[in-house]
Motif scaffolding. Sequence first.
Motif, PDB file in Angstrom:
ATOM      1  N   ILE A 129      -7.856   9.203  17.461  1.00  0.00           N
ATOM      2  CA  ILE A 129      -8.722   7.885  17.349  1.00  0.00           C
ATOM      3  C   ILE A 129      -8.335   6.980  16.351  1.00  0.00           C
ATOM      4  O   ILE A 129      -8.303   5.702  16.630  1.00  0.00           O
ATOM      5  CB  ILE A 129     -10.115   8.579  16.878  1.00  0.00           C
ATOM      6  CG1 ILE A 129     -10.583   9.415  18.037  1.00  0.00           C
ATOM      7  CG2 ILE A 129     -11.172   7.175  16.887  1.00  0.00           C
ATOM      8  CD1 ILE A 129     -11.931   9.959  17.822  1.00  0.00           C
ATOM      9  N   PHE A 130      -7.666   7.299  15.246  1.00  0.00           N
ATOM     10  CA  PHE A 130      -7.104   6.133  14.333  1.00  0.00           C
ATOM     11  C   PHE A 130      -6.029   5.218  14.862  1.00  0.00           C
ATOM     12  O   PHE A 130      -6.136   4.142  14.743  1.00  0.00           O
ATOM     13  CB  PHE A 130      -6.628   6.896  13.280  1.00  0.00           C
ATOM     14  CG  PHE A 130      -6.323   5.774  11.777  1.00  0.00           C
ATOM     15  CD1 PHE A 130      -7.090   5.379  11.245  1.00  0.00           C
ATOM     16  CD2 PHE A 130      -4.889   5.593  11.892  1.00  0.00           C
ATOM     17  CE1 PHE A 130      -6.680   4.342  10.192  1.00  0.00           C
ATOM     18  CE2 PHE A 130      -4.236   4.950  10.901  1.00  0.00           C
ATOM     19  CZ  PHE A 130      -5.551   4.229  10.035  1.00  0.00           C
ATOM     20  N   GLY A 131      -5.257   6.023  15.508  1.00  0.00           N
ATOM     21  CA  GLY A 131      -3.864   5.261  16.282  1.00  0.00           C
ATOM     22  C   GLY A 131      -4.576   4.579  17.417  1.00  0.00           C
ATOM     23  O   GLY A 131      -3.984   3.449  17.527  1.00  0.00           O
ATOM     24  N   ILE A 132      -5.541   4.753  18.127  1.00  0.00           N
ATOM     25  CA  ILE A 132      -6.172   3.987  19.247  1.00  0.00           C
ATOM     26  C   ILE A 132      -6.779   2.914  18.740  1.00  0.00           C
ATOM     27  O   ILE A 132      -6.362   1.701  19.330  1.00  0.00           O
ATOM     28  CB  ILE A 132      -6.769   4.903  19.994  1.00  0.00           C
ATOM     29  CG1 ILE A 132      -6.167   5.877  20.795  1.00  0.00           C
ATOM     30  CG2 ILE A 132      -7.502   3.980  21.230  1.00  0.00           C
ATOM     31  CD1 ILE A 132      -7.013   6.971  21.568  1.00  0.00           C
ATOM     32  N   ILE A 178     -17.998  -4.626  13.282  1.00  0.00           N
ATOM     33  CA  ILE A 178     -18.226  -3.294  12.632  1.00  0.00           C
ATOM     34  C   ILE A 178     -19.236  -2.570  13.280  1.00  0.00           C
ATOM     35  O   ILE A 178     -18.991  -1.343  13.834  1.00  0.00           O
ATOM     36  CB  ILE A 178     -18.562  -3.450  11.006  1.00  0.00           C
ATOM     37  CG1 ILE A 178     -17.631  -4.197  10.404  1.00  0.00           C
ATOM     38  CG2 ILE A 178     -18.904  -2.035  10.491  1.00  0.00           C
ATOM     39  CD1 ILE A 178     -18.025  -4.431   8.787  1.00  0.00           C
ATOM     40  N   GLY A 179     -20.347  -3.208  13.876  1.00  0.00           N
ATOM     41  CA  GLY A 179     -21.299  -2.269  14.606  1.00  0.00           C
ATOM     42  C   GLY A 179     -20.651  -2.061  16.061  1.00  0.00           C
ATOM     43  O   GLY A 179     -21.019  -0.825  16.431  1.00  0.00           O
ATOM     44  N   LEU A 180     -20.019  -2.846  16.652  1.00  0.00           N
ATOM     45  CA  LEU A 180     -19.525  -2.560  17.905  1.00  0.00           C
ATOM     46  C   LEU A 180     -18.172  -1.420  17.904  1.00  0.00           C
ATOM     47  O   LEU A 180     -18.304  -0.285  18.611  1.00  0.00           O
ATOM     48  CB  LEU A 180     -18.965  -3.778  18.516  1.00  0.00           C
ATOM     49  CG  LEU A 180     -20.110  -4.556  19.341  1.00  0.00           C
ATOM     50  CD1 LEU A 180     -19.147  -5.994  19.573  1.00  0.00           C
ATOM     51  CD2 LEU A 180     -20.749  -4.087  20.512  1.00  0.00           C
ATOM     52  N   LYS A 181     -17.571  -1.364  16.917  1.00  0.00           N
ATOM     53  CA  LYS A 181     -16.512  -0.605  16.753  1.00  0.00           C
ATOM     54  C   LYS A 181     -16.993   0.789  16.448  1.00  0.00           C
ATOM     55  O   LYS A 181     -16.422   1.755  16.607  1.00  0.00           O
ATOM     56  CB  LYS A 181     -15.358  -0.978  15.918  1.00  0.00           C
ATOM     57  CG  LYS A 181     -14.182  -0.068  15.818  1.00  0.00           C
ATOM     58  CD  LYS A 181     -13.023  -0.707  14.900  1.00  0.00           C
ATOM     59  CE  LYS A 181     -12.249  -1.962  15.370  1.00  0.00           C
ATOM     60  NZ  LYS A 181     -11.055  -2.554  14.694  1.00  0.00           N
ATOM     61  N   SER A 182     -17.937   0.783  15.341  1.00  0.00           N
ATOM     62  CA  SER A 182     -18.526   1.950  14.875  1.00  0.00           C
ATOM     63  C   SER A 182     -19.233   2.638  16.031  1.00  0.00           C
ATOM     64  O   SER A 182     -18.842   3.959  16.096  1.00  0.00           O
ATOM     65  CB  SER A 182     -19.225   1.651  13.643  1.00  0.00           C
ATOM     66  OG  SER A 182     -18.691   0.858  12.724  1.00  0.00           O
ATOM     67  N   ALA A 183     -19.948   1.906  16.807  1.00  0.00           N
ATOM     68  CA  ALA A 183     -20.590   2.651  17.988  1.00  0.00           C
ATOM     69  C   ALA A 183     -19.740   3.336  18.997  1.00  0.00           C
ATOM     70  O   ALA A 183     -20.132   4.709  19.336  1.00  0.00           O
ATOM     71  CB  ALA A 183     -21.560   1.780  18.628  1.00  0.00           C
ATOM     72  N   VAL A 184     -18.501   2.645  19.418  1.00  0.00           N
ATOM     73  CA  VAL A 184     -17.680   3.192  20.080  1.00  0.00           C
ATOM     74  C   VAL A 184     -16.950   4.357  19.466  1.00  0.00           C
ATOM     75  O   VAL A 184     -16.834   5.316  20.103  1.00  0.00           O
ATOM     76  CB  VAL A 184     -16.348   2.446  20.530  1.00  0.00           C
ATOM     77  CG1 VAL A 184     -15.601   2.992  21.538  1.00  0.00           C
ATOM     78  CG2 VAL A 184     -17.364   1.105  21.294  1.00  0.00           C
ATOM     79  N   VAL A 185     -16.423   4.273  18.550  1.00  0.00           N
ATOM     80  CA  VAL A 185     -15.977   5.386  17.668  1.00  0.00           C
ATOM     81  C   VAL A 185     -16.724   6.651  17.309  1.00  0.00           C
ATOM     82  O   VAL A 185     -16.383   7.911  17.656  1.00  0.00           O
ATOM     83  CB  VAL A 185     -15.327   5.181  16.362  1.00  0.00           C
ATOM     84  CG1 VAL A 185     -14.874   6.248  15.414  1.00  0.00           C
ATOM     85  CG2 VAL A 185     -14.196   4.077  16.527  1.00  0.00           C
ATOM     86  N   ILE A 186     -17.912   6.403  17.025  1.00  0.00           N
ATOM     87  CA  ILE A 186     -18.924   7.541  16.861  1.00  0.00           C
ATOM     88  C   ILE A 186     -19.245   8.326  18.308  1.00  0.00           C
ATOM     89  O   ILE A 186     -19.101   9.526  18.158  1.00  0.00           O
ATOM     90  CB  ILE A 186     -20.242   7.128  16.344  1.00  0.00           C
ATOM     91  CG1 ILE A 186     -19.983   6.487  14.841  1.00  0.00           C
ATOM     92  CG2 ILE A 186     -21.338   8.237  16.480  1.00  0.00           C
ATOM     93  CD1 ILE A 186     -21.265   5.941  14.263  1.00  0.00           C
ATOM     94  N   LEU A 187     -19.528   7.595  19.412  1.00  0.00           N
ATOM     95  CA  LEU A 187     -19.444   8.045  20.479  1.00  0.00           C
ATOM     96  C   LEU A 187     -18.391   9.213  20.906  1.00  0.00           C
ATOM     97  O   LEU A 187     -18.628  10.132  21.456  1.00  0.00           O
ATOM     98  CB  LEU A 187     -20.009   7.054  21.504  1.00  0.00           C
ATOM     99  CG  LEU A 187     -20.410   7.540  23.001  1.00  0.00           C
ATOM    100  CD1 LEU A 187     -21.684   8.546  22.913  1.00  0.00           C
ATOM    101  CD2 LEU A 187     -20.634   6.326  24.029  1.00  0.00           C
ATOM    102  N   LEU A 188     -17.320   8.427  20.836  1.00  0.00           N
ATOM    103  CA  LEU A 188     -16.088   9.115  21.346  1.00  0.00           C
ATOM    104  C   LEU A 188     -15.700  10.302  20.499  1.00  0.00           C
ATOM    105  O   LEU A 188     -15.509  11.450  21.246  1.00  0.00           O
ATOM    106  CB  LEU A 188     -14.864   8.254  21.288  1.00  0.00           C
ATOM    107  CG  LEU A 188     -13.596   8.638  21.608  1.00  0.00           C
ATOM    108  CD1 LEU A 188     -13.679   9.037  23.260  1.00  0.00           C
ATOM    109  CD2 LEU A 188     -12.520   7.655  21.719  1.00  0.00           C
ATOM    110  N   TYR A 189     -16.012  10.202  19.357  1.00  0.00           N
ATOM    111  CA  TYR A 189     -15.685  11.121  18.262  1.00  0.00           C
ATOM    112  C   TYR A 189     -16.652  12.588  18.387  1.00  0.00           C
ATOM    113  O   TYR A 189     -16.199  13.576  18.478  1.00  0.00           O
ATOM    114  CB  TYR A 189     -15.731  10.749  16.790  1.00  0.00           C
ATOM    115  CG  TYR A 189     -15.295  11.693  15.719  1.00  0.00           C
ATOM    116  CD1 TYR A 189     -14.014  11.760  15.321  1.00  0.00           C
ATOM    117  CD2 TYR A 189     -16.190  12.430  15.122  1.00  0.00           C
ATOM    118  CE1 TYR A 189     -13.683  12.590  14.261  1.00  0.00           C
ATOM    119  CE2 TYR A 189     -15.975  13.305  13.972  1.00  0.00           C
ATOM    120  CZ  TYR A 189     -14.598  13.449  13.829  1.00  0.00           C
ATOM    121  OH  TYR A 189     -14.229  14.292  12.656  1.00  0.00           O
TER     122      TYR A 189
END
Length: 485
Positions: free
Chosen positions: A434-437, A451-462
């Motif tokens: 996920i870090f690499g992507i 920050i809000g958009l990227k965090s939401a996507v990362v949290i959901l995927l993770y």
Amino acid sequence: MGIVLSQSIRNTLILILGFTIGGINTILLYTKFLSDEYYGLIIFLLSTSVLLLPLLVFGMQHSVVKYFSSYKTKQDQDSLLTWSLIIPLLVIIPLGIFGGLAYETIAKFLSVKNELIKDYTYLIFFTAIFMGYFEVFYSWAKVQMNSVFGSFIKEIFVRIGVTVLLFCVYFKWLNPEEFIYGVVSLYFARMLVMLVYALSIYRPTLTFTKPKNFVEILRYSMYLILAGSAGSILLEIDKFMIPQVEELANLAFYGVAVFIASTVAIPNRAMQQITNPITAKDLNENELRKVKTLYKQSSINLLVVGGLLFLLINLNINDIYKIIGEGQYAIAISVVLIISCSELYKLALGTNGAILTNSKYYRMFFYFSLGMAGTVIVLNHFLIRLLGINGAAWATLMTVVVFSTIKVLYLKRKLKMQPFAKETIYIIAVITAIFGIFYFVDFPFISIVNIGLKSAVVILLYVIIVYKLRISKDVNELINQVIKK
């Protein structure tokens, strides 16, 4: 893991709230309301106080956790608690007299590079006393398996107070000098609050009768003084050494970066409050199977939660520094990644430290800590001069990786237990992927939206990946409970 998970979750929420308030102070208020020099000064004073703390309380906060559950009568338990108050005074009083007589020499030594430090040197001693006795009273609550209130006072009380003081500076109700004294007063008030709470849940009868194993307690405390000092050196020596080479302003830049990176340590700090006394109790009762189980579970759970925090911080770091809005602060961006990597590696160790300090091998914890302290001092001495504040970050990472690995191997050899499993590989792979992507993905909006958009996507995927791979049984059960509700 019932009580562990329950109190860890509550402690984690408290820590998140504390870090949120601290983040507002660090990123928005300190950088706007206080000069870089005075911000660097407050970091130096508090960090040096932490370095002095283990010596002043003679390691008694650790002795209370280790030995309280081994006593079966109230009289023995009360004797231990009484002496946890007396023994530190046997250090504080003579050290205070010596410090008073040699004050001018000490103050000049600490302020060679930055003259501002000289007038405030004596506050280090008093702040260390307040911090130390707070930890002693907090340990009284921990051994009653009640860590949540202490965590609240430790993580939130001072930070809210600092917020108020910073606004007082902004509105010119206080000047920077008065702000420094105000911060020290907050640590004094925090100590008193913890004392009152500790007495409310367990009121010992003060007795001067020595505990049955008094000599053993002193020996253990002596080792833990040195080990605690060495541990503090690992955490704080960079903030002590930077002003000896660099301007105080650079310490402010470094301090902001370290604070941001230390968010990764939230789960570990939360879980330690309850796993330490539980580990001590299980070892006292020779329940090695329970110790081994907790060792592995804590490692996986900490990596899962800490891994998400690692990603949220480092994938949003450029936008975070845009919010800070101070160009000079951004020179420490690389410090965030380096320090957060060291924090993530420490999470993988789970209850390793608790096992070492509460087992019969506690002396080895001292030797490991001493080695870490010596190594980080030497590395800081050379790397700060070579790489500036980035050198201090590298010194921390290199020391943590080497000695943490040694401690894992030592416990595997002595107790036939280690924290890693196949799930460890899975979660590291998930974090790396996920870090690499997302590292090179940038949204074109204002920083807070990005920050809000990227965090939401990362949290959901993770969360989806961790849940589907069943990496942590406890985390999956928690997610299932949330889904049901």
